[in-house]
Design a protein around this motif. Sequence first.
Motif, PDB file in Angstrom:
ATOM      1  N   LYS A 159       0.833  -1.208   0.000  1.00 40.50           N
ATOM      2  CA  LYS A 159       0.000   0.000   0.000  1.00 40.50           C
ATOM      3  C   LYS A 159       0.866   1.255   0.000  1.00 40.50           C
ATOM      4  O   LYS A 159       0.676   2.154  -0.817  1.00 40.50           O
ATOM      5  CB  LYS A 159      -0.912  -0.025   1.222  1.00 40.50           C
ATOM      6  N   ARG A 160       1.802   1.312   0.916  1.00 42.06           N
ATOM      7  CA  ARG A 160       2.665   2.491   1.042  1.00 42.06           C
ATOM      8  C   ARG A 160       3.456   2.723  -0.242  1.00 42.06           C
ATOM      9  O   ARG A 160       3.561   3.845  -0.732  1.00 42.06           O
ATOM     10  CB  ARG A 160       3.604   2.326   2.224  1.00 42.06           C
ATOM     11  N   MET A 161       3.991   1.649  -0.816  1.00 43.90           N
ATOM     12  CA  MET A 161       4.788   1.765  -2.035  1.00 43.90           C
ATOM     13  C   MET A 161       3.936   2.247  -3.208  1.00 43.90           C
ATOM     14  O   MET A 161       4.319   3.175  -3.923  1.00 43.90           O
ATOM     15  CB  MET A 161       5.432   0.421  -2.385  1.00 43.90           C
ATOM     16  N   LEU A 162       2.764   1.643  -3.409  1.00 41.45           N
ATOM     17  CA  LEU A 162       1.897   2.032  -4.525  1.00 41.45           C
ATOM     18  C   LEU A 162       1.399   3.462  -4.400  1.00 41.45           C
ATOM     19  O   LEU A 162       1.374   4.209  -5.383  1.00 41.45           O
ATOM     20  CB  LEU A 162       0.715   1.066  -4.637  1.00 41.45           C
ATOM     21  N   VAL A 163       0.989   3.838  -3.205  1.00 40.13           N
ATOM     22  CA  VAL A 163       0.488   5.203  -2.994  1.00 40.13           C
ATOM     23  C   VAL A 163       1.606   6.218  -3.206  1.00 40.13           C
ATOM     24  O   VAL A 163       1.399   7.272  -3.815  1.00 40.13           O
ATOM     25  CB  VAL A 163      -0.162   5.343  -1.605  1.00 40.13           C
ATOM     26  N   THR A 164       2.800   5.908  -2.747  1.00 39.81           N
ATOM     27  CA  THR A 164       3.938   6.815  -2.942  1.00 39.81           C
ATOM     28  C   THR A 164       4.271   6.964  -4.418  1.00 39.81           C
ATOM     29  O   THR A 164       4.443   8.092  -4.912  1.00 39.81           O
ATOM     30  CB  THR A 164       5.173   6.303  -2.171  1.00 39.81           C
ATOM     31  N   ILE A 165       4.331   5.855  -5.139  1.00 36.95           N
ATOM     32  CA  ILE A 165       4.635   5.905  -6.580  1.00 36.95           C
ATOM     33  C   ILE A 165       3.544   6.664  -7.325  1.00 36.95           C
ATOM     34  O   ILE A 165       3.832   7.517  -8.178  1.00 36.95           O
ATOM     35  CB  ILE A 165       4.822   4.486  -7.143  1.00 36.95           C
ATOM     36  N   ALA A 166       2.287   6.367  -7.014  1.00 38.73           N
ATOM     37  CA  ALA A 166       1.170   7.050  -7.686  1.00 38.73           C
ATOM     38  C   ALA A 166       1.183   8.544  -7.398  1.00 38.73           C
ATOM     39  O   ALA A 166       0.934   9.361  -8.294  1.00 38.73           O
ATOM     40  CB  ALA A 166      -0.159   6.440  -7.251  1.00 38.73           C
ATOM     41  N   THR A 167       1.494   8.918  -6.168  1.00 33.74           N
ATOM     42  CA  THR A 167       1.547  10.340  -5.807  1.00 33.74           C
ATOM     43  C   THR A 167       2.667  11.039  -6.573  1.00 33.74           C
ATOM     44  O   THR A 167       2.477  12.145  -7.090  1.00 33.74           O
ATOM     45  CB  THR A 167       1.743  10.506  -4.288  1.00 33.74           C
ATOM     46  N   ILE A 168       3.817  10.397  -6.666  1.00 33.91           N
ATOM     47  CA  ILE A 168       4.940  10.984  -7.416  1.00 33.91           C
ATOM     48  C   ILE A 168       4.564  11.154  -8.881  1.00 33.91           C
ATOM     49  O   ILE A 168       4.808  12.206  -9.485  1.00 33.91           O
ATOM     50  CB  ILE A 168       6.213  10.126  -7.255  1.00 33.91           C
ATOM     51  N   ILE A 169       3.947  10.142  -9.468  1.00 29.54           N
ATOM     52  CA  ILE A 169       3.527  10.232 -10.873  1.00 29.54           C
ATOM     53  C   ILE A 169       2.514  11.353 -11.058  1.00 29.54           C
ATOM     54  O   ILE A 169       2.596  12.124 -12.026  1.00 29.54           O
ATOM     55  CB  ILE A 169       2.969   8.878 -11.352  1.00 29.54           C
ATOM     56  N   CYS A 170       1.574  11.484 -10.131  1.00 24.00           N
ATOM     57  CA  CYS A 170       0.567  12.545 -10.234  1.00 24.00           C
ATOM     58  C   CYS A 170       1.201  13.930 -10.128  1.00 24.00           C
ATOM     59  O   CYS A 170       0.849  14.838 -10.886  1.00 24.00           O
ATOM     60  CB  CYS A 170      -0.507  12.361  -9.161  1.00 24.00           C
ATOM     61  N   VAL A 171       2.119  14.088  -9.200  1.00 24.99           N
ATOM     62  CA  VAL A 171       2.794  15.384  -9.044  1.00 24.99           C
ATOM     63  C   VAL A 171       3.611  15.710 -10.287  1.00 24.99           C
ATOM     64  O   VAL A 171       3.578  16.846 -10.791  1.00 24.99           O
ATOM     65  CB  VAL A 171       3.667  15.396  -7.766  1.00 24.99           C
ATOM     66  N   LEU A 172       4.320  14.723 -10.826  1.00 24.94           N
ATOM     67  CA  LEU A 172       5.112  14.955 -12.038  1.00 24.94           C
ATOM     68  C   LEU A 172       4.223  15.286 -13.238  1.00 24.94           C
ATOM     69  O   LEU A 172       4.558  16.164 -14.040  1.00 24.94           O
ATOM     70  CB  LEU A 172       5.984  13.737 -12.352  1.00 24.94           C
ATOM     71  N   SER A 173       3.081  14.624 -13.351  1.00 26.77           N
ATOM     72  CA  SER A 173       2.188  14.927 -14.474  1.00 26.77           C
ATOM     73  C   SER A 173       1.597  16.325 -14.325  1.00 26.77           C
ATOM     74  O   SER A 173       1.477  17.060 -15.308  1.00 26.77           O
ATOM     75  CB  SER A 173       1.089  13.874 -14.613  1.00 26.77           C
ATOM     76  N   PHE A 174       1.261  16.716 -13.102  1.00 22.72           N
ATOM     77  CA  PHE A 174       0.768  18.077 -12.879  1.00 22.72           C
ATOM     78  C   PHE A 174       1.841  19.088 -13.239  1.00 22.72           C
ATOM     79  O   PHE A 174       1.563  20.116 -13.860  1.00 22.72           O
ATOM     80  CB  PHE A 174       0.320  18.257 -11.428  1.00 22.72           C
ATOM     81  N   TRP A 175       3.072  18.810 -12.891  1.00 25.03           N
ATOM     82  CA  TRP A 175       4.184  19.688 -13.236  1.00 25.03           C
ATOM     83  C   TRP A 175       4.322  19.808 -14.759  1.00 25.03           C
ATOM     84  O   TRP A 175       4.543  20.895 -15.285  1.00 25.03           O
ATOM     85  CB  TRP A 175       5.476  19.163 -12.609  1.00 25.03           C
ATOM     86  N   GLU A 176       4.167  18.695 -15.473  1.00 24.47           N
ATOM     87  CA  GLU A 176       4.221  18.724 -16.935  1.00 24.47           C
ATOM     88  C   GLU A 176       3.095  19.580 -17.508  1.00 24.47           C
ATOM     89  O   GLU A 176       3.301  20.349 -18.442  1.00 24.47           O
ATOM     90  CB  GLU A 176       4.127  17.301 -17.511  1.00 24.47           C
ATOM     91  N   TRP A 177       1.886  19.435 -16.975  1.00 29.80           N
ATOM     92  CA  TRP A 177       0.746  20.235 -17.462  1.00 29.80           C
ATOM     93  C   TRP A 177       1.022  21.714 -17.280  1.00 29.80           C
ATOM     94  O   TRP A 177       0.772  22.515 -18.185  1.00 29.80           O
ATOM     95  CB  TRP A 177      -0.539  19.908 -16.717  1.00 29.80           C
TER      96      TRP A 177
END
Length: 106
Positions: free
Chosen positions: A68-86
């Motif tokens: 759970k911790r690993m998936l949520v951390t990875i997903a959060t990082i991906i979401c933050v990076l995609s927001f940064w790209e937008w």
Amino acid sequence: AYTTVVFTLLPLYSKMALGRGYDQQFLKFWAATAQIRETGFTAFLFSLVSFEVAFVLSLYLRTRGRRKRMLVTIATIICVLSFWEWTTVMKLASQYLFTLRAEAEY
């Protein structure tokens, strides 16, 4: 739904006006709907961010243990990076596309 309707109707009427040669009427229509386009774009951004938050929360609620911790951390990082790209794309559009239009108008 709001964004979909707004960005379906506006091009429909815009193309109709331009196709009929109503260039001046189109410019008036485009100026009159500026706030609606801005609100539609803001709603679009809000829906993208809401989707990402819902995705991370879904992972959080559906997984257990260390995974759970690993998936949520990875997903959060991906979401933050995609927001940064937008935001990078929006800044570049402002810098190169909308600034030129404003300079050309003067």
